[in-house]
Design an enzyme around this catalytic site. Structure first.
Site, PDB file in Angstrom:
ATOM      1  N   GLY A  10       0.827  -1.214   0.000  1.00 15.31           N
ATOM      2  CA  GLY A  10       0.000   0.000   0.000  1.00 15.31           C
ATOM      3  C   GLY A  10       0.857   1.258   0.000  1.00 15.31           C
ATOM      4  N   ASP A  58      -4.513 -12.706   3.419  1.00 14.70           N
ATOM      5  CA  ASP A  58      -5.279 -11.817   4.295  1.00 14.70           C
ATOM      6  C   ASP A  58      -4.771 -11.915   5.734  1.00 14.70           C
ATOM      7  OD1 ASP A  58      -8.339 -10.514   3.812  1.00 14.70           O
ATOM      8  OD2 ASP A  58      -7.641 -10.774   5.893  1.00 14.70           O
ATOM      9  N   SER A 124      -4.102   6.823  13.693  1.00 19.54           N
ATOM     10  CA  SER A 124      -4.457   8.031  12.949  1.00 19.54           C
ATOM     11  C   SER A 124      -4.840   9.154  13.906  1.00 19.54           C
ATOM     12  CB  SER A 124      -5.656   7.704  12.056  1.00 19.54           C
ATOM     13  OG  SER A 124      -6.226   8.887  11.555  1.00 19.54           O
ATOM     14  N   ALA A 125      -4.626  10.385  13.452  1.00 23.34           N
ATOM     15  CA  ALA A 125      -5.063  11.542  14.230  1.00 23.34           C
ATOM     16  C   ALA A 125      -6.578  11.578  14.364  1.00 23.34           C
ATOM     17  CB  ALA A 125      -4.573  12.824  13.560  1.00 23.34           C
ATOM     18  N   TYR A 148     -14.549   3.838  10.895  1.00 21.49           N
ATOM     19  CA  TYR A 148     -13.098   3.795  10.639  1.00 21.49           C
ATOM     20  C   TYR A 148     -12.333   4.264  11.873  1.00 21.49           C
ATOM     21  CZ  TYR A 148      -8.476   5.286   9.115  1.00 21.49           C
ATOM     22  OH  TYR A 148      -7.107   5.481   9.038  1.00 21.49           O
ATOM     23  N   LYS A 152      -9.845   2.173  14.719  1.00 24.53           N
ATOM     24  CA  LYS A 152      -8.485   2.535  15.166  1.00 24.53           C
ATOM     25  C   LYS A 152      -8.439   2.661  16.695  1.00 24.53           C
ATOM     26  CE  LYS A 152      -6.420   2.842  11.164  1.00 24.53           C
ATOM     27  NZ  LYS A 152      -5.439   1.845  10.769  1.00 24.53           N
TER      28      LYS A 152
HETATM   29  P1  NAD Z   1      -3.436   1.660   1.544  1.00 25.01           P
HETATM   30  O1  NAD Z   1      -4.838   1.260   1.279  1.00 25.01           O
HETATM   31  O2  NAD Z   1      -2.642   2.235   0.434  1.00 25.01           O
HETATM   32  O3  NAD Z   1      -2.628   0.415   2.135  1.00 25.01           O
HETATM   33  C1  NAD Z   1      -3.220  -0.568   2.936  1.00 25.01           C
HETATM   34  C2  NAD Z   1      -2.854  -1.913   2.377  1.00 25.01           C
HETATM   35  O4  NAD Z   1      -3.447  -2.933   3.194  1.00 25.01           O
HETATM   36  C3  NAD Z   1      -3.338  -2.123   0.949  1.00 25.01           C
HETATM   37  O5  NAD Z   1      -2.252  -2.557   0.156  1.00 25.01           O
HETATM   38  C4  NAD Z   1      -4.403  -3.212   1.066  1.00 25.01           C
HETATM   39  O6  NAD Z   1      -4.436  -4.054  -0.066  1.00 25.01           O
HETATM   40  C5  NAD Z   1      -3.962  -3.949   2.331  1.00 25.01           C
HETATM   41  N1  NAD Z   1      -5.028  -4.618   3.074  1.00 25.01           N
HETATM   42  C6  NAD Z   1      -6.224  -4.107   3.467  1.00 25.01           C
HETATM   43  N2  NAD Z   1      -6.912  -5.012   4.174  1.00 25.01           N
HETATM   44  C7  NAD Z   1      -6.129  -6.136   4.236  1.00 25.01           C
HETATM   45  C8  NAD Z   1      -6.284  -7.413   4.827  1.00 25.01           C
HETATM   46  N3  NAD Z   1      -7.390  -7.747   5.492  1.00 25.01           N
HETATM   47  N4  NAD Z   1      -5.269  -8.308   4.687  1.00 25.01           N
HETATM   48  C9  NAD Z   1      -4.147  -7.986   4.009  1.00 25.01           C
HETATM   49  N5  NAD Z   1      -3.952  -6.796   3.424  1.00 25.01           N
HETATM   50  C10 NAD Z   1      -4.928  -5.875   3.540  1.00 25.01           C
HETATM   51  O7  NAD Z   1      -3.465   2.656   2.798  1.00 25.01           O
HETATM   52  P2  NAD Z   1      -2.312   3.580   3.366  1.00 25.01           P
HETATM   53  O8  NAD Z   1      -2.653   4.985   3.063  1.00 25.01           O
HETATM   54  O9  NAD Z   1      -0.988   3.037   3.010  1.00 25.01           O
HETATM   55  O10 NAD Z   1      -2.576   3.382   4.926  1.00 25.01           O
HETATM   56  C11 NAD Z   1      -1.878   2.418   5.694  1.00 25.01           C
HETATM   57  C12 NAD Z   1      -2.403   2.438   7.101  1.00 25.01           C
HETATM   58  O11 NAD Z   1      -2.262   3.764   7.636  1.00 25.01           O
HETATM   59  C13 NAD Z   1      -3.880   2.091   7.212  1.00 25.01           C
HETATM   60  O12 NAD Z   1      -4.064   1.291   8.351  1.00 25.01           O
HETATM   61  C14 NAD Z   1      -4.554   3.441   7.390  1.00 25.01           C
HETATM   62  O13 NAD Z   1      -5.750   3.347   8.124  1.00 25.01           O
HETATM   63  C15 NAD Z   1      -3.497   4.204   8.170  1.00 25.01           C
HETATM   64  N6  NAD Z   1      -3.598   5.660   7.985  1.00 25.01           N
HETATM   65  C16 NAD Z   1      -3.552   6.189   6.719  1.00 25.01           C
HETATM   66  C17 NAD Z   1      -3.669   7.560   6.536  1.00 25.01           C
HETATM   67  C18 NAD Z   1      -3.643   8.161   5.150  1.00 25.01           C
HETATM   68  O14 NAD Z   1      -4.049   9.319   4.991  1.00 25.01           O
HETATM   69  N7  NAD Z   1      -3.169   7.459   4.121  1.00 25.01           N
HETATM   70  C19 NAD Z   1      -3.836   8.408   7.653  1.00 25.01           C
HETATM   71  C20 NAD Z   1      -3.880   7.838   8.932  1.00 25.01           C
HETATM   72  C21 NAD Z   1      -3.748   6.460   9.074  1.00 25.01           C
END
Ligand code: NAD
Ligand code: UDP
Length: 335
Positions: A10, A58, A124-125, A148, A152
């Protein structure tokens, strides 16, 4: 160390993977590819010239996790995997609780059975809810207004309970503010599905001519120019924060929540101006009513990360915009 990255193909996980490999760690990635592509693992290998084995599966599959942890002799987990769209979480809360909360319990179960006790978790914030004061420090009360955010919070609380049960556990919940930007190689970046919900990818698509104009949600907030203020942080600064957190977690068992932000807020209009300057493109926009659930301003107090992790964000707003623009217009974001 040998580090298992859940969600490592991701957006944030892939940048952290590069940092880990370049710092001399070994990694393995488990991802179900629900929001990323298999070829990202190859790009991580291209950039680092090191192996980034991807297990497509998964996190709810505890047996697969156990097998992966044993096979790759994993010492610590960086847990990025999860669903992350606030609006969608209202529509399909069960999927959010299964992927995020049940998925984390599955990882904890696998860790317990294999003797791995260190995890850096992507929080997350959003767990701060409506800001009661600014900048937000880690003592700020927590709350949630959607599934969501609540997922968290639940995970943070579960990790805290588990940490209390045995001194061996070490959990760091990194509370991200607004990650933006891309890797300078232009091989990694944010690839939103469909219409972007977040500001930066939306602006980038408007600048690129993919969307006609930006809708700015609200110009009557109590901020300098009336538009919403957020703490945007370069994804590579965020990724480097994970390296520091891993070191800290290794040496300091227990439960810790730490903000990762820059400590500086920027308004939507400031972001539009900065992106127009970095890209040389016009960003047409119109004002629209406030988006439901949005707050006026949100930015971090970063003293805890500075002190405990010896980390601070270094990259400028300009660098966030130029790297996003390079990624947006480069060949890799199209695939
Ligand atoms: P993203 O969607 O790009 O990456 C998440 C990855 O997890 C994806 O590749 C997806 O395929 C994989 N995934 C989801 N569910 C899964 C499961 N059950 N089993 C295996 N793989 C699974 O998101 P990101 O932006 O890289 O965010 C990463 C983490 O950071 C997340 O937990 C998100 O909640 C947290 N976060 C993101 C942000 C933001 O703005 N991007 C802000 C705060 C927190
Ligand atoms: N925003 C906007 N137009 C968009 C997307 C976002 O005006 O198309 C605003 C939003 O109201 C907020 C800021 O940009 O003030 C950041 O929104 P984003 O969704 O990126 O982050 P979050 O609100 O989750 O912090």
């Amino acid at each position: 160390m040998n580090v298992l990255l859940t969600g490592g193909t991701g957006y944030i996980g892939s940048h952290a993977a590069v940092c880990l490999l370049q710092a001399g760690h070994n990694i393995a990635i488990i991802d179900n590819l629900s929001n990323s592509q298999e070829l990202v693992a190859g790009r991580i290998e291209n950039i680092t010239q090191k192996k980034a084995p991807l297990i497509v599966g998964d996190i709810c599959d505890t047996n697969l996790l156990i097998q992966t942890i044993q096979e790759h002799r994993i010492d610590a987990i960086m847990h990025f995997a999860g669903l992350k769209a606030v609006g969608e979480s209202n529509a399909i809360p069960i999927s959010y609780y299964i992927n995020n909360v049940q998925g984390t319990l599955s990882i904890l179960n696998a860790m317990d059975q294999t003797g791995v006790s260190t995890m850096v978790f992507s929080s997350s914030a959003t767990v701060y809810g409506e800001p009661q004061y600014l900048p937000i420090d880690e003592h700020h009360p927590t709350s949630a207004t959607n599934p969501y955010g609540r997922s968290k919070l639940h995970i943070e609380e579960i990790l805290s309970d588990v940490a209390k049960s045995d001194k061996k556990w070490s959990f760091i919940c990194l509370r991200y503010f607004n990650p933006v930007g891309a890797h300078h190689s232009m091989q990694l970046g944010e690839q939103p599905n469909g219409v972007p919900n977040n500001l930066m990818p939306y602006i980038a698509q408007v600048a690129h001519g993919i969307r006609a104009q930006l809708s700015i949600f609200g110009n009557d907030y109590l901020t300098t120019d009336g538009t919403g203020v957020r703490d945007y942080i370069h994804v590579m600064d965020l990724a480097e924060g994970h390296l520091c957190a891993l070191d800290y977690a290794h040496q300091h068992p227990g439960w810790h929540a730490i903000n990762l932000g820059t400590g500086t807020g920027h308004s939507v209009l400031e972001m539009v101006t900065a992106f127009a300057s970095a890209s040389g493109m016009e960003i047409p926009y119109q004002f629209e009513p406030r988006r439901s659930g949005d707050v006026a301003s949100c930015y971090a107090k970063t003293d805890k990360a500075n002190k405990l992790l010896q980390w601070s964000a270094k990259r400028s707003l300009e660098s966030m915009c130029t790297s996003t623009w390079a990624w947006q217009t480069g060949e890799f974001s199209q695939k």
